[in-house]
Design an enzyme around this catalytic site. Sequence first.
Site, PDB file in Angstrom:
ATOM      1  N   GLY A  18       1.933   5.625  -3.779  1.00 38.30           N
ATOM      2  CA  GLY A  18       1.808   4.462  -3.539  1.00 38.30           C
ATOM      3  C   GLY A  18       2.146   3.010  -4.198  1.00 38.30           C
ATOM      4  O   GLY A  18       3.528   2.485  -3.804  1.00 38.30           O
ATOM      5  N   GLU A  26       0.804  -5.096  -1.864  1.00 42.15           N
ATOM      6  CA  GLU A  26       1.708  -5.678  -2.663  1.00 42.15           C
ATOM      7  C   GLU A  26       1.608  -5.483  -3.817  1.00 42.15           C
ATOM      8  O   GLU A  26       2.125  -6.292  -4.552  1.00 42.15           O
ATOM      9  CB  GLU A  26       1.968  -7.304  -2.083  1.00 42.15           C
ATOM     10  N   GLY A  27       1.268  -4.487  -4.447  1.00 39.60           N
ATOM     11  CA  GLY A  27       1.047  -3.960  -5.744  1.00 39.60           C
ATOM     12  C   GLY A  27      -1.058  -4.422  -6.063  1.00 39.60           C
ATOM     13  O   GLY A  27      -1.007  -5.437  -5.974  1.00 39.60           O
ATOM     14  N   GLU A  43       4.672   5.580   1.476  1.00 40.28           N
ATOM     15  CA  GLU A  43       4.345   7.132   1.765  1.00 40.28           C
ATOM     16  C   GLU A  43       3.466   7.562   1.677  1.00 40.28           C
ATOM     17  O   GLU A  43       2.399   7.304   0.454  1.00 40.28           O
ATOM     18  CB  GLU A  43       6.091   7.859   1.304  1.00 40.28           C
ATOM     19  N   PRO A  44       2.870   8.252   2.211  1.00 36.01           N
ATOM     20  CA  PRO A  44       2.182   9.913   2.066  1.00 36.01           C
ATOM     21  C   PRO A  44       1.834   9.200   0.683  1.00 36.01           C
ATOM     22  O   PRO A  44       0.391   9.608   0.063  1.00 36.01           O
ATOM     23  CB  PRO A  44       1.880  10.313   3.219  1.00 36.01           C
ATOM     24  N   CYS A  92       9.241  -1.453   4.412  1.00 39.14           N
ATOM     25  CA  CYS A  92       8.971  -0.116   4.971  1.00 39.14           C
ATOM     26  C   CYS A  92       9.300   0.786   3.269  1.00 39.14           C
ATOM     27  O   CYS A  92       9.973   1.095   3.014  1.00 39.14           O
ATOM     28  CB  CYS A  92      10.192   0.507   6.290  1.00 39.14           C
ATOM     29  N   GLN A  98      -5.289   2.248 -20.983  1.00 34.91           N
ATOM     30  CA  GLN A  98      -5.258   1.737 -20.351  1.00 34.91           C
ATOM     31  C   GLN A  98      -6.516   1.010 -19.857  1.00 34.91           C
ATOM     32  O   GLN A  98      -6.765  -0.208 -20.187  1.00 34.91           O
ATOM     33  CB  GLN A  98      -5.203   2.350 -18.897  1.00 34.91           C
TER      34      GLN A  98
END
Length: 631
Positions: free
Chosen positions: A199, A439-440, A195-196, A192, A539
């Site tokens: 991410g 998971e990323g 959360e909203p 867990c 990036q």
Amino acid sequence: MFRVARNLIQQQVKSEKAVVRCLQTSTTSTAQAAVKEKPKAKASQGENYSFVMNLFKGQIEARQVFPYPNVLNEEQRETLEMLVDPTQKFFAEVNDPMKNEALERVEENTLAGLWDLGAFSLQVPQELGGLGLTNTQYARLVEIVGGNDLGVGITLGAHQSIGFKGILLYGTPEQKEKYLPRVSSGTFAAFCLTEPSSGSDAGSIKTRAVLSPDGKHFILNGSKIWISNGGMAEVMTVFAQTPVQDPKTGKTVDKVTAFIVERSFGGVTNGPPEKKMGIKCSNTAEVYYENVPIPIENVLGGVGNGFKVAMNILNNGRFGMAAALSGTMKTCIKKCIDFANQRKQFGQIITNFGSVQEKIARMAMVHYVAESMAYMISGNMDSGSEHYHLEAAISKCFASEAAWYVCDEAIQIMGGMGFMKDTGLEKILRDLRIFRIFEGTNDILRLFVALTGIQHAGAHLKELQNAFKNPTAHLGLIFEEASKRVVRSVGLGSPPSMEPHVHGDLIQPASELARSIDSFGQSIEIVLIKYGKSIVNEQFILNRIASAVFDIYASAVVLSRASAALREGGETAQHQKLMAEVWTLEAAQRISSNLKTIGSGKNLDNFTKMSSIAKNICKAEGIVQLNPLKL
């Protein structure tokens, strides 16, 4: 089946320990998240053996890639053989993927059978109720699951790959003895973190835990979203902000802490199962925590160390995703080949057509890469490596993108038949879409790989810079680096050699890869000199660096595996050689293109233009230009 086998398994799995360090820099949340996942080798370990990490210095660190791992001893191999058949039989005869999807939950009979098989506790030590499998054994069984039902795979993975993995990695002896037998015998676990408002930027979570006045409990309040197994988990690894005193300044600051939370503590509730595009049978729900009292002995990994715990749980389990998706790709390829071998058009079977042959060849090659990565990394881990985090991130990204590509191409080969529900590929395509996100996200992991490697290379340049402050004491390092640069500048240098590591039949593609590694190292040096710390904001460039790294690592892995096959002289060795040759040639061309792009003024200008296009669209809240009819 598995419970009988459990009594015959004797090996113990070494615990994987890793330390994660967060770079302190001011940048966008995505770049921050990528940098925060940076693994730091312990000081006692000295040299970093990561193949990928050393690429950023233009060096070949071959020890974890060559030769291809062969880590199972005779007993472990026998054990695995004993487990493979009942696993395949169970998924062929008991599990029904279509029924699970229609029910939007794993059918009770299937769940009971999986518990009975021991499938929920593959890596829990035997003495605590599990099968005690190595990472490589685990990968093989996960591959079977991925080839049959990804929804069931998520249910299993959310439970053990991340749900209680923190207890395996960081739990005290008391925590392990209390919880591992429970999660091995019918109690579901969940991880867990999300959360909203947080991410990819895991450090921005809002859920809080404050020590109670009597000092015996932490009181937890907050909520988590999109939690796999969230609606049925009784044991949860929960991450929350906790007030911690900074030993340097004496000020109280918030740091993330990991907790083992039981639903039975009270105050834990959950929302209804989410309606999803795919993996519909896996339970996904929002979880709420209202004044949940957590005993202080349920802190996992130490107060304030939650970010490290979270990142290492994810890092430790990513190879399993590559293994599972390797199984998925096998299924997709078999489905479309069974069809294509019978399908006639224009008087010929369609597999005689070059365009179909190219699709099949590319599907097979990306599967070969993903499968090779999965077992390379599991083998590294079983050999005691702690330098696999970048490789694991690459395997997750590569496999999730490759599986989507393979399934999509399988549908294309089958045409209208592939689009039909009964073929099963449309379900697989929907199930696959989440793997590039959770998971990323692949976007964040690409930045993680690029930024981590760049920092490693930057530290090397800083070392050289420091050497010039006391040149007498560091003449060796200075002359070594100076000679490299002079030789390169006059065009007499030769790339690092890969010939000693590969079979003689693969020297040509290996030499091509060595040249790519040399060029990559030089490009990273130029980027560091040009951008310095501000590279974290570039990036467009980082993504192309990551793409080049992915191709280099993929090529090294397949050359290693194909070399092992050629040395063994197996019946598929020549087939593997063909795939390694084709893959490495095309990868070298992509690497060259990406490296030219990051140094080209025209392309850098194009990046600026793309940034402007995106800003215009965001400002307009949609497409900027009018319809051609202006109506």
